[in-house]
Enzyme design. Structure first.
Site, PDB file in Angstrom:
ATOM      1  N   LYS A  17     -12.813   9.465  90.738  1.00 20.79           N
ATOM      2  CA  LYS A  17     -12.166  10.174  91.833  1.00 20.79           C
ATOM      3  C   LYS A  17     -13.204  10.463  92.916  1.00 20.79           C
ATOM      4  O   LYS A  17     -14.263  11.047  92.648  1.00 20.79           O
ATOM      5  CB  LYS A  17     -11.547  11.475  91.326  1.00 20.79           C
ATOM      6  CG  LYS A  17     -10.619  12.163  92.321  1.00 20.79           C
ATOM      7  CD  LYS A  17      -9.880  13.317  91.660  1.00 20.79           C
ATOM      8  CE  LYS A  17      -8.830  13.920  92.579  1.00 20.79           C
ATOM      9  NZ  LYS A  17      -8.065  14.987  91.895  1.00 20.79           N
ATOM     10  N   GLU A  48      -3.114  11.423  85.672  1.00 21.77           N
ATOM     11  CA  GLU A  48      -4.391  12.122  85.787  1.00 21.77           C
ATOM     12  C   GLU A  48      -4.458  13.261  84.771  1.00 21.77           C
ATOM     13  O   GLU A  48      -3.486  14.013  84.592  1.00 21.77           O
ATOM     14  CB  GLU A  48      -4.541  12.683  87.210  1.00 21.77           C
ATOM     15  CG  GLU A  48      -5.830  13.456  87.443  1.00 21.77           C
ATOM     16  CD  GLU A  48      -5.888  14.107  88.810  1.00 21.77           C
ATOM     17  OE1 GLU A  48      -7.016  14.390  89.272  1.00 21.77           O
ATOM     18  OE2 GLU A  48      -4.817  14.345  89.417  1.00 21.77           O
ATOM     19  N   CYS A  99      -5.020  10.587  92.396  1.00 22.40           N
ATOM     20  CA  CYS A  99      -4.337  11.717  93.034  1.00 22.40           C
ATOM     21  C   CYS A  99      -4.758  11.959  94.483  1.00 22.40           C
ATOM     22  O   CYS A  99      -4.337  11.250  95.392  1.00 22.40           O
ATOM     23  CB  CYS A  99      -4.549  12.971  92.184  1.00 22.40           C
ATOM     24  SG  CYS A  99      -3.386  14.319  92.546  1.00 22.40           S
TER      25      CYS A  99
END
Length: 508
Positions: A339, A264, A373
């Site tokens: 995300k 990321e 993440c």
């Protein structure tokens, strides 16, 4: 049962075995006079489908057998009886191009029961089904103990009680323990079977390796992952980033990797030129690089013959800032992922927004999922992906402290176990003292597995050295997942109580 056995052998039936086969069959079905196979029938069966006929020998004597044909799937769906299955012993129902291995007989001499010899015959059938790429094994099983209960309960109730161990049936209980499931009850199946009241239970075992349309080049079962533990360093320009990225792509491609996974926000060093701006302004300047990076990485994917997961980078759309990445496939196409859950830090310092769409991706190595993440800490996302057939979940992450990394690590391990899939994670290491809000990083790239006998006992397939720039090359076997889904010591996906709860997408 004999007290001493010197040798057990399982092989294909030969015509010379007929006399011993007949003797064992007569002993196996004492309640059904003249139920043994005639020699002409065996000769015809061996001519029709020799590889589908098995015998098991103890000290050279045939004590059991499993006989079968290949039939069309449509035949199984129709109402039928035993004579129709065997074509009145002409075996005209056999179709080498059919989809179903239909069991027409299986027995073990009563003196040799209790040795699990029947299980060996069933395993041989399953192996043959897989080798021939057939969809399933089907047969109609007798329920010989039903006659003892027929006055009190229906066949359906009897089957349910056997399933729940309230009653025992020597045939049905054995078949259920061998991973067969009930399709339906057949009436008037085998004439003269008074013990079963001429009822039979149509049972099925599904071949999890079945390919509906086998390709000339089959999809790989062993997939090689190349994880890149990226060192944050000062970069003069975007070309310096490309040079460093290409170095790692070259390395993992050189080892024959099918995927390269970047972390990321690994492009954060390019933000140093904008450190005089506010953090929110600086990251919006960084977003200008997203499209050039996608294009260059797509070129790398083609030239190095590897699927590249570009970690993530800021992306502006309608003046909204998102955290996105690209799956650059080696066939020349690319897809974006976003995300979904942004951290409080991303909102406070950068004004980022979470995306509103997530999905699985079809690749030449099967279905994969990608979560950036923080997203891996929300189990609903990966469960929906598992429902869509995901085998490998990739998690590019960026964590500054060890406790933040611990959240990503342990949630990723949990996702591997609960979704019966592989999870690969990769993050950045090192320091960026000249970039605000990106000062320090902590990471350890890893590949996690489900927790069962075919996998490492700690659920960790491999892991990199913490906080050191390096690559991690790992092989994962998709066939192990297929076997786990059907035959694992626990079967989490199959055992979900969908009658009580469900997880589903909304407004997509």
């Amino acid at each position: 049962m004999q007290t001493q056995i010197n040798k057990v052998e399982l092989r294909n039936l030969e015509f010379d075995d007929y006399k011993q086969l007949k003797n064992s069959m007569v002993e196996s079905y004492p309640e059904m006079a003249n139920s043994y196979w005639r020699s002409n029938d065996i000769k015809k069966l061996l001519t029709t489908f020799p590889e589908g006929q098995f015998v098991i020998l103890v000290d050279g004597i045939v004590v059991g057998s499993a006989l079968s044909l290949i039939v069309d799937e449509k035949f199984v769906d129709k109402r039928h009886n035993y004579n129709q299955v065997v074509g009145n012993y002409t075996f005209s129902t056999h179709n080498p191009n059919g989809e179903i291995l239909y069991g027409i007989d299986v027995f073990i001499h009563p003196h040799y029961r209790g040795l699990r010899l029947g299980r060996r015959l069933y395993d041989a059938r399953k192996e043959l089904c897989e080798q021939l790429n057939l969809k399933a094994i089907v047969f109609a099983g007798r329920i010989p103990n039903y006659s003892q209960h027929a006055k009190r309960i229906t066949p359906k109730t009897y089957i349910d009680k056997v399933k729940h161990k309230e009653l025992h049936d020597p045939v049905l209980s054995f078949q259920l323990s061998n991973d067969f499931h009930v399709l339906r009850i057949i009436k008037n199946y085998l004439e003269g079977d008074e013990e079963s009241k001429e009822f039979a239970v149509l049972l099925e075992w599904n071949n999890v390796y079945y390919e509906e349309s086998p390709k000339l080049i089959n999809q790989k079962s062993v997939i090689r992952l190349g994880l890149i533990q990226w060192q944050m360093r000062q970069l003069n320009n975007i070309e310096a980033l490309f040079e460093q990225a290409e170095f790692f792509i070259d390395v993992v491609s050189g080892y024959g990797s099918d995927f390269a996974l970047f972390p990321e926000l690994f492009i954060a060093p390019l933000m140093a030129d904008y450190n005089h701006l506010s953090e929110a302004e600086a990251i919006r300047e960084l977003a200008r690089y997203s499209e050039p990076i996608r294009k260059r990485f797509q070129e790398f994917a083609i030239s190095y013959n590897i699927n590249i997961i570009t970690g993530s980078m800021p992306y502006l759309e309608n003046n909204n800032l998102y955290n996105v990445g690209f799956l650059c496939k080696r066939d020349g196409t690319s897809e974006m992922y976003t995300k979904i859950h942004v951290t409080p830090n991303e909102v406070q310092h950068w004004g980022m927004k979470g995306g509103s769409e997530f999905k699985t991706f079809d690749t030449d190595c099967g279905k994969i999922g990608i979560l950036i993440c923080y997203d891996v800490e929300f189990p609903e996302l990966s469960r929906i992906m598992a429902n869509e057939g995901m085998n490998i979940l990739f998690v590019p992450f960026l964590t500054d402290t060890q406790n933040a990394y611990t959240r990503v690590k342990h949630c990723s391990q949990a996702r591997a176990i609960e979704n019966e899939c592989y999870v690969a994670i990769a993050g950045c290491v090192g320091n960026l003292p000249k970039v605000n809000n990106m000062d320090i990083q902590y990471a350890q790239a890893s590949v996690f597995t489900p927790s069962d006998f075919a996998f490492p006992s700690n659920g960790v397939k491999a892991e990199a050295t913490p906080n050191t720039e390096m690559t991690l090359i790992v092989d994962v076997d998709l066939n192990l997942l297929k076997h786990l889904h059907e035959h694992g010591s626990v079967r989490i996906l199959k055992d979900r109580r969908n009658d009580l709860y469900e997880i589903k997408k909304l407004n997509q």
